[in-house]
Design an enzyme around this catalytic site. Structure first.
Site, PDB file in Angstrom:
ATOM      1  CB  ILE A   7      -0.744 125.674 -12.012  1.00 38.34           C
ATOM      2  CG1 ILE A   7       0.184 124.885 -12.909  1.00 38.34           C
ATOM      3  CG2 ILE A   7      -0.268 127.085 -11.849  1.00 38.34           C
ATOM      4  CD1 ILE A   7       0.329 125.523 -14.292  1.00 38.34           C
ATOM      5  N   GLY A  10      -2.543 116.530 -10.026  1.00 38.75           N
ATOM      6  CA  GLY A  10      -3.435 115.484 -10.520  1.00 38.75           C
ATOM      7  C   GLY A  10      -3.044 114.137  -9.930  1.00 38.75           C
ATOM      8  CD  GLU A  12      -0.233 109.086 -14.731  1.00 45.21           C
ATOM      9  OE1 GLU A  12       0.842 109.495 -15.185  1.00 45.21           O
ATOM     10  OE2 GLU A  12      -0.551 107.891 -14.684  1.00 45.21           O
ATOM     11  CB  ALA A  13       1.877 114.917 -13.388  1.00 48.89           C
ATOM     12  CB  ILE A  15       1.172 121.102 -13.288  1.00 49.71           C
ATOM     13  CG1 ILE A  15       0.515 119.816 -13.797  1.00 49.71           C
ATOM     14  CG2 ILE A  15       1.586 122.021 -14.417  1.00 49.71           C
ATOM     15  CD1 ILE A  15       1.234 119.092 -14.871  1.00 49.71           C
ATOM     16  CG  ASP A 115      -6.265 111.573 -21.256  1.00 49.31           C
ATOM     17  OD1 ASP A 115      -7.483 111.311 -21.298  1.00 49.31           O
ATOM     18  OD2 ASP A 115      -5.692 111.992 -20.224  1.00 49.31           O
TER      19      ASP A 115
HETATM   20  N1  LIG Z   1       2.216 123.921 -20.405  1.00 47.59           N
HETATM   21  C1  LIG Z   1       1.147 124.226 -19.670  1.00 47.59           C
HETATM   22  N2  LIG Z   1       0.679 125.493 -19.643  1.00 47.59           N
HETATM   23  C2  LIG Z   1      -0.393 125.835 -18.876  1.00 47.59           C
HETATM   24  N3  LIG Z   1      -1.064 124.959 -18.085  1.00 47.59           N
HETATM   25  C3  LIG Z   1      -0.645 123.678 -18.059  1.00 47.59           C
HETATM   26  C4  LIG Z   1       0.474 123.240 -18.853  1.00 47.59           C
HETATM   27  N4  LIG Z   1       0.653 121.921 -18.618  1.00 47.59           N
HETATM   28  C5  LIG Z   1      -0.303 121.564 -17.743  1.00 47.59           C
HETATM   29  N5  LIG Z   1      -1.090 122.603 -17.406  1.00 47.59           N
HETATM   30  C6  LIG Z   1      -2.233 122.612 -16.465  1.00 47.59           C
HETATM   31  O1  LIG Z   1      -2.129 121.506 -15.579  1.00 47.59           O
HETATM   32  C7  LIG Z   1      -3.221 120.597 -15.799  1.00 47.59           C
HETATM   33  C8  LIG Z   1      -2.723 119.154 -15.717  1.00 47.59           C
HETATM   34  O2  LIG Z   1      -1.726 118.932 -16.701  1.00 47.59           O
HETATM   35  P1  LIG Z   1      -1.727 117.613 -17.575  1.00 47.59           P
HETATM   36  O3  LIG Z   1      -0.523 117.620 -18.456  1.00 47.59           O
HETATM   37  O4  LIG Z   1      -3.056 117.478 -18.244  1.00 47.59           O
HETATM   38  O5  LIG Z   1      -1.498 116.491 -16.448  1.00 47.59           O
HETATM   39  P2  LIG Z   1      -2.402 115.307 -15.919  1.00 47.59           P
HETATM   40  O6  LIG Z   1      -1.737 114.079 -16.465  1.00 47.59           O
HETATM   41  O7  LIG Z   1      -2.336 115.413 -14.429  1.00 47.59           O
HETATM   42  O8  LIG Z   1      -3.808 115.478 -16.448  1.00 47.59           O
HETATM   43  C9  LIG Z   1      -3.803 120.959 -17.160  1.00 47.59           C
HETATM   44  O9  LIG Z   1      -5.167 120.637 -17.256  1.00 47.59           O
HETATM   45  C10 LIG Z   1      -3.552 122.458 -17.210  1.00 47.59           C
HETATM   46  O10 LIG Z   1      -4.529 123.140 -16.477  1.00 47.59           O
HETATM   47 MG   LIG Z   2      -4.585 116.117 -18.225  1.00 47.29          MG
END
Ligand SMILES: Nc1ncnc2c1ncn2[C@@H]1O[C@H](COP(=O)(O)OP(=O)(O)O)[C@@H](O)[C@H]1O
Ligand SMILES: [Mg+2]
Length: 204
Positions: A7, A10, A12-13, A15, A115
């Site tokens: 989904i 990014g 960093e990560a 998902i 953040d």
């Molecule tokens: N638990 C979750 N439920 C739904 N969407 C999620 C969840 N965690 C992350 N996402 C989706 O993935 C995107 C990136 O996750 P995030 O934790 O913000 O990582 P990053 O460090 O890459 O910004 C979020 O903006 C969101 O759209």
């Molecule tokens: Mg984020």
């Protein structure tokens, strides 16, 4: 049938979503020295899981953590819309009041998000969920709380510029109402803004 869906990829990560469970996997950064890279990814993963748990205890809406590994966290999928994509003049009051109140709850529990942008908030069933605590920390310092708010202010000013002044008014009013040392934090926020202006003028 198992459907693994990516989904978000990014900087960093990665998902991914599988059967209602989100896995946030911190990917190696080639430009970092290997040992340091492993250390940073492990530390951010551990910190993010810890802060998610702590935020939940503080009464802030966050996804439940289901498990962690060295570089990844498994958590509930929060179904909804990214606040960055949907914040508008029409829904601003309700959403921003909720954002201010949740940040106050985080700060009262000595959680600095690190953040605070509207990309890291998801609107689900009329509630604002906070995610992405990997740059956060535990601190009760007024300076850290004010810096957290300053980041949000800058993010809202650049991303939601047509409604930013009204949106921030609502966020701060709600923050002040619910935060234990809100007056002090807001005073420090004013000082941080002035510092920023001074630096800009000084470089002219
Ligand atoms: N638990 C979750 N439920 C739904 N969407 C999620 C969840 N965690 C992350 N996402 C989706 O993935 C995107 C990136 O996750 P995030 O934790 O913000 O990582 P990053 O460090 O890459 O910004 C979020 O903006 C969101 O759209
Ligand atoms: Mg984020």
């Amino acid at each position: 049938m198992n459907i693994l869906k990516l989904i978000n990829l990014g900087a960093e990560a990665k998902i991914s979503l599988d059967d209602g469970i989100v896995t946030k996997d911190r990917i190696p950064k080639g430009y970092r020295e290997k040992v340091l890279d492993v250390k940073i990814r492990k530390a951010r993963t551990k910190k993010e899981a810890k802060l998610l748990e702590r935020a939940k205890v503080a009464g802030v809406m966050v996804p439940n953590v289901l498990g962690t590994r060295d570089f990844s966290i498994q958590m509930d999928f929060v179904s909804g819309s990214c606040v960055k994509d949907i914040l508008s003049a029409g829904n601003m009051k309700k959403i921003c009041a909720s954002i201010g109140s949740s940040i106050a709850k985080l700060h009262n529990a000595s959680i600095i998000h690190g953040d605070l942008t509207t990309s890291n908030m998801i609107l689900s069933s009329d509630k604002v969920y906070f995610i992405d605590f990997g740059l956060g920390q535990v601190s009760s310092k007024v300076e850290d709380k004010a810096t957290d708010l300053h980041l949000l202010e800058e993010a809202i000013e650049s991303t939601h510029y047509t409604i930013s002044s009204g949106a921030l008014k609502v966020v701060f009013a709600s923050y002040l109402k619910d935060c234990d040392d809100g007056d002090e934090v807001m005073a420090r926020l004013s000082a941080i803004r002035l510092r920023g202006r001074y630096v800009v003028r000084g470089s002219d």
